[in-house]
Design an enzyme around this catalytic site. Sequence first.
Site, PDB file in Angstrom:
ATOM      1  N   ASP A  28      -1.658   4.456  -7.798  1.00 43.60           N
ATOM      2  CA  ASP A  28      -2.196   4.490  -6.686  1.00 43.60           C
ATOM      3  C   ASP A  28      -2.785   5.475  -6.307  1.00 43.60           C
ATOM      4  O   ASP A  28      -3.293   5.041  -4.971  1.00 43.60           O
ATOM      5  CB  ASP A  28      -1.146   4.331  -5.086  1.00 43.60           C
ATOM      6  CG  ASP A  28       0.636   3.575  -5.686  1.00 43.60           C
ATOM      7  OD1 ASP A  28       1.055   3.329  -6.576  1.00 43.60           O
ATOM      8  OD2 ASP A  28       1.697   4.436  -5.864  1.00 43.60           O
ATOM      9  N   GLU A 197       0.915  -6.705  -3.415  1.00 45.68           N
ATOM     10  CA  GLU A 197       0.658  -5.066  -2.699  1.00 45.68           C
ATOM     11  C   GLU A 197      -0.726  -4.836  -3.271  1.00 45.68           C
ATOM     12  O   GLU A 197      -1.321  -4.782  -3.765  1.00 45.68           O
ATOM     13  CB  GLU A 197       2.362  -4.328  -2.967  1.00 45.68           C
ATOM     14  CG  GLU A 197       2.130  -3.775  -4.204  1.00 45.68           C
ATOM     15  CD  GLU A 197       3.031  -3.542  -5.294  1.00 45.68           C
ATOM     16  OE1 GLU A 197       4.090  -2.990  -5.017  1.00 45.68           O
ATOM     17  OE2 GLU A 197       2.790  -2.731  -6.607  1.00 45.68           O
TER      18      GLU A 197
END
Length: 315
Positions: A28, A197
């Site tokens: 991420d 997401e």
Amino acid sequence: MCLMLQACASTSEPAHAGNPLWDGWYADPEGLVFGDEYWIYPTFSAAYDDQVFFDAFSSPDLVTWTKHERILDTTIVAWADSAMWAPSAIQKDGRTFFFFAANDIQSDDAVGGIGVAVADDPGGPFSDYLGRPLIGTFHNGAQPIDQFVFQDGDRYYLLYGGWGHANIAQLNDDFTGLVPFEDGTTFREITPEDYVEGPVMFVRGGRYYFMWSEGGWTNETYRVAYGVADSPFGPFERVGTVLEQDPALATGAGHHSVIRVPGTDEWYAVYHRRPIPNLGRDHRVTAIDRMEFNADGTIRPIVMTTEGVAARPLR
């Protein structure tokens, strides 16, 4: 404590970062430019109960990286106990604000969500800015995770959301709260087709590019898609996929961010991927590759590499 991470290169070829960018399991990643340095803020990829801190990495040229250890952890954030995820940072009024998710809340009854930390230096140490989550409940079905701070002129927006829903909200001037929109709502849903997401937004050529991750984060279906609109509120129709697995190199490529070299049309995608062979659910590493555009403004497929990108000093 900082550790210098050097990339090796021959004298006859430009230095390249090499992928992954550094040792260790990290996911991420958010890539940024602060002054004359590149910064990457990733998630420490491990079991949820072990995700209790954030490290950061800085570089003058995308090749030589300095590790800044534990810039924020659960000993500083009293309401967080695990699952510290997907940081996003921005500088304002001489300080660095660091947005993060914690606790992987599953309902409004749980404590956790999106928090804010602040420091005088992008390498920390950071302190908890609010002493509570900025967003600690569900709105429009979006789990409060995967926050991305987006500056548009003099306005600052927070895009976020898991569980297949994406929201946008406007931050107030000192980042202590949110400003309702003209219709009185605070959270506006901007979910595009197949969104899961990892929202990212940037402006190029006067148009707003919204990028997100699709598929399952634990497997080879994970990938990045995007849409384009004339407003940060969309609507964003899915254009297509631009980053996905290369079975000969790595799988599960996604949850990325974008770096633009200031004053240029040079762009990079910073993302995580699953090396082959993969050693487990949390075996994700951080990589960087070029992101280029066609003449009509569409994004070309991002090609995963082992060599990474050439040195690109900012000074």
